[in-house]
Motif scaffolding. Structure first.
Motif, PDB file in Angstrom:
ATOM      1  N   GLU A   1       3.858   3.593  -2.664  1.00  0.00           N
ATOM      2  CA  GLU A   1       4.534   3.725  -3.950  1.00  0.00           C
ATOM      3  C   GLU A   1       5.368   5.002  -3.956  1.00  0.00           C
ATOM      4  O   GLU A   1       5.131   5.910  -3.150  1.00  0.00           O
TER       5      GLU A   1
ATOM      6  N   PHE B   1       0.816  -1.210   0.000  1.00  0.00           N
ATOM      7  CA  PHE B   1       0.000   0.000   0.000  1.00  0.00           C
ATOM      8  C   PHE B   1       0.854   1.267   0.000  1.00  0.00           C
ATOM      9  O   PHE B   1       0.568   2.236   0.689  1.00  0.00           O
TER      10      PHE B   1
ATOM     11  N   GLU C   1       1.986  11.225   2.902  1.00  0.00           N
ATOM     12  CA  GLU C   1       3.076  11.388   1.934  1.00  0.00           C
ATOM     13  C   GLU C   1       4.294  11.913   2.679  1.00  0.00           C
ATOM     14  O   GLU C   1       4.166  12.719   3.604  1.00  0.00           O
TER      15      GLU C   1
ATOM     16  N   ASN D   1      -3.009   5.056   4.530  1.00  0.00           N
ATOM     17  CA  ASN D   1      -3.973   5.764   3.687  1.00  0.00           C
ATOM     18  C   ASN D   1      -5.269   5.929   4.482  1.00  0.00           C
ATOM     19  O   ASN D   1      -5.992   4.961   4.719  1.00  0.00           O
TER      20      ASN D   1
ATOM     21  N   ARG E   1       6.324   8.564  -5.315  1.00  0.00           N
ATOM     22  CA  ARG E   1       5.484   9.611  -5.875  1.00  0.00           C
ATOM     23  C   ARG E   1       6.044  10.068  -7.210  1.00  0.00           C
ATOM     24  O   ARG E   1       7.151  10.590  -7.288  1.00  0.00           O
TER      25      ARG E   1
ATOM     26  N   THR F   1      -4.159  11.337   2.733  1.00  0.00           N
ATOM     27  CA  THR F   1      -3.208  10.279   2.391  1.00  0.00           C
ATOM     28  C   THR F   1      -1.812  10.684   2.845  1.00  0.00           C
ATOM     29  O   THR F   1      -1.344  11.771   2.525  1.00  0.00           O
TER      30      THR F   1
ATOM     31  N   CYS G   1       4.210   7.810  -1.137  1.00  0.00           N
ATOM     32  CA  CYS G   1       2.844   8.106  -0.704  1.00  0.00           C
ATOM     33  C   CYS G   1       2.095   6.796  -0.504  1.00  0.00           C
ATOM     34  O   CYS G   1       2.406   5.772  -1.126  1.00  0.00           O
TER      35      CYS G   1
ATOM     36  N   LYS H   1      -1.218   4.291  -0.654  1.00  0.00           N
ATOM     37  CA  LYS H   1      -2.206   4.016  -1.696  1.00  0.00           C
ATOM     38  C   LYS H   1      -3.097   2.877  -1.234  1.00  0.00           C
ATOM     39  O   LYS H   1      -2.842   2.211  -0.237  1.00  0.00           O
ATOM     40  N   GLY H   2      -4.167   2.653  -1.987  1.00  0.00           N
ATOM     41  CA  GLY H   2      -5.003   1.491  -1.748  1.00  0.00           C
ATOM     42  C   GLY H   2      -5.962   1.644  -0.587  1.00  0.00           C
ATOM     43  O   GLY H   2      -6.496   2.724  -0.335  1.00  0.00           O
TER      44      GLY H   2
END
Length: 368
Positions: A179, A177, A351, A344, A181, A349, A189, A191-192
């Protein structure tokens, strides 16, 4: 008799005037011929200039078509023997190149730059010599301990300089979850799915001695900390929820243990940007989670969190927007890497971006 004299003088004067007029006309004709010659030369020059401008425009179009908007192809007919040029002059000129990519391009330009030079004491290329000087002048002892060592035939000074330029990157992502950026390895950041943890580690920058300071620009409420280097950990095996405090994974982490970890049982320690608390574990039965400490503060999106790991003193200190909050953990020894843990959330979210930082003036002066 008087009239005859006047007539002779008048005739003589008229003859002289005719001669002067003829001379002036000849001079005018000569000047007009020169002017016409100059006009023809100007027309020729104008044609040549127009031809050159047309050729330049064609070259510019070719450059744009090849993706290069600035550089025009140059053909050099002469050969220069750089062995006759004093090495110190060449090194001085090379010093204006600031990056490893620029030095690599120089090395590929001419063998006099990229090949070994017998005139140098250590028998390597001029590019290698300047890369060595750049690394030696820019890096601290602590940073040098985290860089590859020069080994002839295996590791070049140019590759070491490249690693120094990319000292802080999130090399390893653990969990499914997270990746980079926009492909940038200095920023990650979440994700998911909501409330699933993942971790990013700057594993190639292993801190073994001295003081190391890094800055983290945050969005959301990530956790930021240090963890033992585990280069053998298979990131592909962890594609679900992942964090350092999952006791089901402790055996995996301890299997990566090496002798240089030393006596300290602090294997992962982090600062929570959400509420300012501290989490710590030795990957055993005891987990210190959500501990209060002197100077703790929660953070806001957009804050810059500074982290100072001082392995001479065995301490981890936290800063918020260049203001020292305090020592979050002591008793540290052995090698560590920077990491961030992201979630997340429905509202925001997480980052984080990482970069090398400079200690705030007050703290730098106190240390000196």
């Amino acid at each position: 008799m008087a009239d005859d004299g006047r007539a002779k003088r008048l005739k003589s004067s008229q003859e002289g005037g005719v001669a002067e007029v003829a001379e002036l006309r000849a001079r005018v004709a000569e000047l007009e011929l020169k002017n016409e010659t100059l006009r023809q030369e100007n027309r020729q020059h104008a044609g040549g200039i127009a031809a050159l401008e047309s050729e330049n425009e064609q070259l510019r179009r070719r450059g744009r078509a090849e993706g290069n908007h600035e550089v025009l192809p140059v053909v050099v007919a002469a050969t220069v023997d750089l062995s006759r040029v004093d090495t110190s002059i060449v090194i001085h000129v090379t010093s204006f190149l600031t990056s490893s990519n620029e030095l690599l391009n120089l090395a590929l330009t001419c063998k006099s730059f990229g090949w070994r030079q017998p005139m140098l004491t250590l028998n390597w290329s001029l590019v290698e010599e300047f890369a060595r000087q750049a690394v030696s002048s820019r890096t601290t002892d602590a940073e040098m301990s985290s860089l590859p060592r020069y080994v002839s035939g295996t590791t070049t000074w140019l590759s070491i300089l490249y690693r120094y330029e990319h000292l802080l990157e999130f090399d390893v992502l653990l969990g499914g979850f997270i990746e980079h950026r926009n492909g940038d390895k200095t920023a990650v950041c979440a994700k998911g799915e909501d409330h699933f943890d993942s971790v990013a580690v700057s594993i190639r920058y292993t801190m073994k001695l001295g003081a190391h300071y890094a800055e983290f620009l945050i969005t959301g409420a990530p956790c930021i900390g240090i963890v033992r280097p585990m280069p053998g950990l298979d990131a592909g095996a962890y594609q679900e929820n992942f964090h350092w405090f999952d006791d089901l994974l402790f055996a995996d982490f301890l299997a990566q243990r090496s002798d240089d970890w030393g006596d300290s049982e602090v294997h992962a320690c982090e600062f929570s940007c959400d509420d300012g608390t501290m989490n710590c574990t030795g990957w055993d039965d005891e987990i210190q989670f959500g501990l209060n400490w002197e100077g703790m503060e929660s953070c806001q999106p957009g804050d810059t969190i500074g982290m100072l790991l001082n392995l001479d003193e065995g301490t981890l200190t936290v800063y918020r927007n260049n203001r020292r909050l305090g020592v979050i953990k002591d008793g540290l020894s052995g090698p560590y890497c920077w990491y961030v843990s992201l979630v997340n959330r429905p509202s925001v979210t997480d980052e984080v971006s990482i970069k090398r930082g400079t200690l705030p003036n007050s703290d730098r002066e106190a240390r000196n």
